[in-house]
Design an enzyme around this catalytic site. Structure first.
Site, PDB file in Angstrom:
ATOM      1  N   ARG A  66       0.839  -1.203   0.000  1.00 51.90           N
ATOM      2  CA  ARG A  66       0.000   0.000   0.000  1.00 51.90           C
ATOM      3  C   ARG A  66       0.872   1.251   0.000  1.00 51.90           C
ATOM      4  NH1 ARG A  66       1.105   2.389   4.515  1.00 51.90           N
ATOM      5  NH2 ARG A  66       1.466   1.192   6.426  1.00 51.90           N
ATOM      6  N   GLY A  67       0.269   2.372  -0.368  1.00 49.92           N
ATOM      7  CA  GLY A  67       0.976   3.631  -0.288  1.00 49.92           C
ATOM      8  C   GLY A  67       1.139   4.071   1.147  1.00 49.92           C
ATOM      9  N   GLY A  68       2.047   5.004   1.377  1.00 53.69           N
ATOM     10  CA  GLY A  68       2.242   5.546   2.711  1.00 53.69           C
ATOM     11  C   GLY A  68       3.455   4.979   3.412  1.00 53.69           C
ATOM     12  N   GLN A  69       3.527   5.227   4.716  1.00 49.72           N
ATOM     13  CA  GLN A  69       4.712   4.872   5.484  1.00 49.72           C
ATOM     14  C   GLN A  69       4.336   3.886   6.595  1.00 49.72           C
ATOM     15  OE1 GLN A  69       7.450   8.219   6.030  1.00 49.72           O
ATOM     16  NE2 GLN A  69       6.213   9.456   4.631  1.00 49.72           N
TER      17      GLN A  69
ATOM     18  N   HIS B 205      -1.650  -1.122  13.666  1.00 46.45           N
ATOM     19  CA  HIS B 205      -2.985  -1.692  13.770  1.00 46.45           C
ATOM     20  C   HIS B 205      -3.036  -2.527  15.037  1.00 46.45           C
ATOM     21  CE1 HIS B 205      -3.992  -0.283   9.857  1.00 46.45           C
ATOM     22  NE2 HIS B 205      -3.244  -1.149   9.203  1.00 46.45           N
TER      23      HIS B 205
ATOM     24  N   GLY C 179      -4.445   4.376   3.474  1.00 50.16           N
ATOM     25  CA  GLY C 179      -3.373   3.861   2.635  1.00 50.16           C
ATOM     26  C   GLY C 179      -3.942   2.830   1.686  1.00 50.16           C
TER      27      GLY C 179
ATOM     28  N   CYS D 298       2.961   7.337   9.894  1.00 52.38           N
ATOM     29  CA  CYS D 298       2.868   7.913   8.546  1.00 52.38           C
ATOM     30  C   CYS D 298       4.006   8.893   8.252  1.00 52.38           C
ATOM     31  CB  CYS D 298       1.519   8.578   8.322  1.00 52.38           C
ATOM     32  SG  CYS D 298       0.133   7.421   8.480  1.00 52.38           S
TER      33      CYS D 298
END
Length: 221
Positions: free
Chosen positions: A76-79, A83, A150, A179
Protein backbone atom coordinates in the site's frame (compact mmCIF):
# COMPACT_ATOMS: atom_id res chain seq x y z
CA UNK A 1 -21.17 14.05 -8.46
CA UNK A 2 -20.06 10.52 -7.64
CA UNK A 3 -20.61 7.88 -10.33
CA UNK A 4 -21.88 4.75 -8.62
CA UNK A 5 -20.84 1.28 -9.76
CA UNK A 6 -23.44 -1.00 -11.28
CA UNK A 7 -22.62 -3.88 -8.92
CA UNK A 8 -23.83 -3.94 -5.33
CA UNK A 9 -21.17 -3.11 -2.75
CA UNK A 10 -20.87 -6.03 -0.36
CA UNK A 11 -20.30 -5.36 3.34
CA UNK A 12 -18.45 -7.89 5.51
CA UNK A 13 -17.59 -7.81 9.22
CA UNK A 14 -15.23 -10.06 11.16
CA UNK A 15 -15.78 -10.20 14.90
CA UNK A 16 -12.61 -12.10 15.80
CA UNK A 17 -9.16 -10.54 15.20
CA UNK A 18 -7.79 -11.36 11.74
CA UNK A 19 -4.12 -12.13 11.18
CA UNK A 20 -2.56 -9.60 8.84
CA UNK A 21 -1.25 -12.19 6.38
CA UNK A 22 -4.69 -13.80 6.14
CA UNK A 23 -6.28 -10.42 5.41
CA UNK A 24 -3.79 -9.63 2.65
CA UNK A 25 -4.32 -13.07 1.08
CA UNK A 26 -8.10 -12.54 1.02
CA UNK A 27 -7.72 -9.08 -0.49
CA UNK A 28 -5.38 -10.41 -3.18
CA UNK A 29 -7.91 -13.09 -4.13
CA UNK A 30 -10.82 -10.67 -4.16
CA UNK A 31 -8.98 -8.10 -6.27
CA UNK A 32 -8.23 -10.78 -8.85
CA UNK A 33 -11.89 -11.84 -8.92
CA UNK A 34 -13.14 -8.25 -9.26
CA UNK A 35 -10.65 -7.55 -12.04
CA UNK A 36 -11.80 -10.68 -13.83
CA UNK A 37 -15.48 -9.80 -13.52
CA UNK A 38 -16.12 -12.75 -11.19
CA UNK A 39 -16.97 -10.78 -8.04
CA UNK A 40 -18.26 -7.37 -7.05
CA UNK A 41 -16.81 -4.72 -4.71
CA UNK A 42 -16.32 -5.45 -1.04
CA UNK A 43 -15.81 -3.43 2.14
CA UNK A 44 -14.40 -5.56 4.96
CA UNK A 45 -14.40 -4.34 8.58
CA UNK A 46 -12.09 -6.05 11.08
CA UNK A 47 -9.53 -5.71 13.84
CA UNK A 48 -5.93 -6.95 13.75
CA UNK A 49 -3.68 -8.15 16.57
CA UNK A 50 -1.09 -5.51 17.49
CA UNK A 51 1.34 -5.00 14.59
CA UNK A 52 3.12 -2.42 12.47
CA UNK A 53 2.94 -2.18 8.68
CA UNK A 54 5.25 -0.35 6.31
CA UNK A 55 4.04 1.20 3.09
CA UNK A 56 5.94 1.85 -0.11
CA UNK A 57 7.32 5.17 1.19
CA UNK A 58 8.38 3.91 4.62
CA UNK A 59 11.74 5.05 6.00
CA UNK A 60 13.67 2.60 8.17
CA UNK A 61 14.42 5.28 10.78
CA UNK A 62 10.70 5.76 11.39
CA UNK A 63 10.46 2.27 12.93
CA UNK A 64 11.53 3.21 16.46
CA UNK A 65 10.87 -0.13 18.19
CA UNK A 66 11.40 -2.89 15.59
CA UNK A 67 11.18 -5.73 18.12
CA UNK A 68 8.00 -4.56 19.82
CA UNK A 69 5.37 -5.98 17.47
CA UNK A 70 5.47 -7.96 14.21
CA UNK A 71 6.29 -5.73 11.23
CA UNK A 72 4.74 -6.40 7.82
CA UNK A 73 5.97 -4.86 4.58
CA UNK A 74 2.95 -4.14 2.40
CA UNK A 75 2.37 -2.75 -1.06
CA UNK A 76 0.00 0.00 0.00
CA UNK A 77 0.98 3.63 -0.29
CA UNK A 78 2.24 5.55 2.71
CA UNK A 79 4.71 4.87 5.48
CA UNK A 80 4.55 3.12 8.87
CA UNK A 81 1.27 2.63 10.67
CA UNK A 82 -0.03 0.68 13.64
CA UNK A 83 -2.98 -1.69 13.77
CA UNK A 84 -4.32 -3.33 16.90
CA UNK A 85 -7.25 -4.02 19.21
CA UNK A 86 -9.64 -1.12 19.61
CA UNK A 87 -8.98 0.15 16.10
CA UNK A 88 -11.44 -0.50 13.30
CA UNK A 89 -9.76 -1.32 10.00
CA UNK A 90 -11.82 -1.14 6.81
CA UNK A 91 -10.42 -2.69 3.65
CA UNK A 92 -12.04 -1.33 0.50
CA UNK A 93 -11.90 -3.41 -2.68
CA UNK A 94 -13.60 -1.48 -5.46
CA UNK A 95 -13.26 -1.00 -9.20
CA UNK A 96 -12.08 2.59 -9.48
CA UNK A 97 -12.59 2.44 -13.25
CA UNK A 98 -16.33 2.40 -12.58
CA UNK A 99 -15.95 5.59 -10.54
CA UNK A 100 -14.31 7.71 -13.22
CA UNK A 101 -10.89 6.03 -12.87
CA UNK A 102 -9.81 8.96 -10.67
CA UNK A 103 -7.60 7.76 -7.80
CA UNK A 104 -7.34 11.21 -6.21
CA UNK A 105 -11.10 11.54 -6.15
CA UNK A 106 -11.39 8.07 -4.67
CA UNK A 107 -8.99 8.99 -1.85
CA UNK A 108 -10.94 12.23 -1.29
CA UNK A 109 -14.13 10.16 -0.98
CA UNK A 110 -12.48 7.82 1.55
CA UNK A 111 -11.51 10.88 3.58
CA UNK A 112 -15.06 12.20 3.31
CA UNK A 113 -16.33 8.85 4.59
CA UNK A 114 -14.17 9.18 7.71
CA UNK A 115 -15.10 12.83 8.24
CA UNK A 116 -18.82 12.01 8.08
CA UNK A 117 -18.33 9.09 10.47
CA UNK A 118 -16.67 11.39 12.99
CA UNK A 119 -19.48 13.92 12.59
CA UNK A 120 -21.87 11.24 13.84
CA UNK A 121 -20.05 11.53 17.18
CA UNK A 122 -19.93 15.35 17.01
CA UNK A 123 -16.22 15.31 16.22
CA UNK A 124 -14.89 17.62 13.52
CA UNK A 125 -12.42 15.70 11.39
CA UNK A 126 -10.34 17.64 8.89
CA UNK A 127 -7.92 17.14 6.02
CA UNK A 128 -4.51 18.80 6.17
CA UNK A 129 -2.39 19.56 3.10
CA UNK A 130 0.80 17.55 3.17
CA UNK A 131 -0.42 15.32 6.01
CA UNK A 132 -2.12 12.04 5.23
CA UNK A 133 -5.11 11.06 7.34
CA UNK A 134 -7.91 12.78 9.22
CA UNK A 135 -7.07 15.23 11.99
CA UNK A 136 -8.85 16.75 14.98
CA UNK A 137 -8.02 19.98 16.76
CA UNK A 138 -7.07 19.92 20.44
CA UNK A 139 -6.53 22.57 23.09
CA UNK A 140 -3.60 24.88 22.58
CA UNK A 141 -3.72 24.53 18.81
CA UNK A 142 -2.49 20.94 18.81
CA UNK A 143 -3.73 18.59 16.09
CA UNK A 144 -3.89 14.82 16.47
CA UNK A 145 -4.56 12.13 13.89
CA UNK A 146 -7.60 9.95 14.49
CA UNK A 147 -7.78 8.02 11.22
CA UNK A 148 -5.27 6.85 8.62
CA UNK A 149 -5.52 5.97 4.91
CA UNK A 150 -3.37 3.86 2.64
CA UNK A 151 -4.49 2.17 -0.56
CA UNK A 152 -3.04 0.18 -3.40
CA UNK A 153 -4.51 -0.05 -6.90
CA UNK A 154 -4.01 -3.06 -9.17
CA UNK A 155 -5.65 -3.37 -12.58
CA UNK A 156 -7.95 -0.52 -11.60
CA UNK A 157 -9.05 -2.23 -8.35
CA UNK A 158 -8.39 -0.69 -4.94
CA UNK A 159 -7.41 -2.60 -1.85
CA UNK A 160 -6.10 -1.90 1.66
CA UNK A 161 -8.04 1.11 2.96
CA UNK A 162 -8.53 3.05 6.20
CA UNK A 163 -8.14 2.69 9.96
CA UNK A 164 -10.22 4.48 12.60
CA UNK A 165 -9.13 4.80 16.23
CA UNK A 166 -11.98 3.88 18.54
CA UNK A 167 -10.16 2.94 21.76
CA UNK A 168 -6.74 1.45 20.92
CA UNK A 169 -3.77 1.67 23.29
CA UNK A 170 -2.34 4.93 21.96
CA UNK A 171 1.03 4.21 23.56
CA UNK A 172 1.52 1.50 20.93
CA UNK A 173 1.93 4.24 18.32
CA UNK A 174 5.13 5.35 20.07
CA UNK A 175 7.06 2.53 18.38
CA UNK A 176 6.82 4.30 15.01
CA UNK A 177 6.66 7.74 13.49
CA UNK A 178 3.05 7.35 12.30
CA UNK A 179 2.87 7.91 8.55
CA UNK A 180 6.26 9.63 8.74
CA UNK A 181 4.71 12.69 10.40
CA UNK A 182 6.46 13.94 13.54
CA UNK A 183 5.45 16.83 15.77
CA UNK A 184 1.83 15.71 16.01
CA UNK A 185 0.00 13.23 18.19
CA UNK A 186 -2.50 10.42 17.75
CA UNK A 187 -5.95 10.33 19.30
CA UNK A 188 -9.09 8.19 19.43
CA UNK A 189 -12.76 8.56 20.27
CA UNK A 190 -12.01 7.31 23.79
CA UNK A 191 -9.12 9.76 24.15
CA UNK A 192 -11.52 12.56 23.20
CA UNK A 193 -13.84 11.49 25.99
CA UNK A 194 -16.40 9.86 23.71
CA UNK A 195 -17.87 6.57 24.90
CA UNK A 196 -18.69 4.48 21.85
CA UNK A 197 -18.65 0.76 21.29
CA UNK A 198 -17.17 -0.80 18.20
CA UNK A 199 -20.73 -1.65 17.19
CA UNK A 200 -21.69 2.03 17.45
CA UNK A 201 -18.76 2.93 15.20
CA UNK A 202 -19.61 0.19 12.72
CA UNK A 203 -23.13 1.55 12.34
CA UNK A 204 -21.79 5.06 11.82
CA UNK A 205 -19.19 3.84 9.33
CA UNK A 206 -21.79 2.05 7.25
CA UNK A 207 -24.24 4.96 7.21
CA UNK A 208 -21.48 7.40 6.27
CA UNK A 209 -20.10 5.06 3.62
CA UNK A 210 -23.50 4.74 1.97
CA UNK A 211 -23.93 8.51 1.96
CA UNK A 212 -20.70 8.83 -0.03
CA UNK A 213 -20.45 5.66 -2.13
CA UNK A 214 -23.96 4.23 -2.35
CA UNK A 215 -25.96 1.39 -0.82
CA UNK A 216 -24.33 -1.74 0.58
CA UNK A 217 -25.56 -5.30 1.03
CA UNK A 218 -24.46 -7.92 3.54
CA UNK A 219 -21.85 -10.27 2.06
CA UNK A 220 -23.49 -13.63 1.38
CA UNK A 221 -22.02 -16.51 3.34
Amino acid sequence: MIVKPQESISWRMSNAPVAYGDAVALMERRVALIAGGEAGPLVWLLEHPALYTSGTSAKADDLLAPARFPVFATGRGGQFTYHGPGQRVAYVMMDIRQRGNDVRRFVFDLEEWLIRTLAHFNVRGERRAGRVGIWVGRKGGREDKIAALGIRVRRGISFHGVSFNVEPDLEHFSGIVPCGISGHGVTSLADLGITATMHDVDLALRAAFESVFGATVEEAG
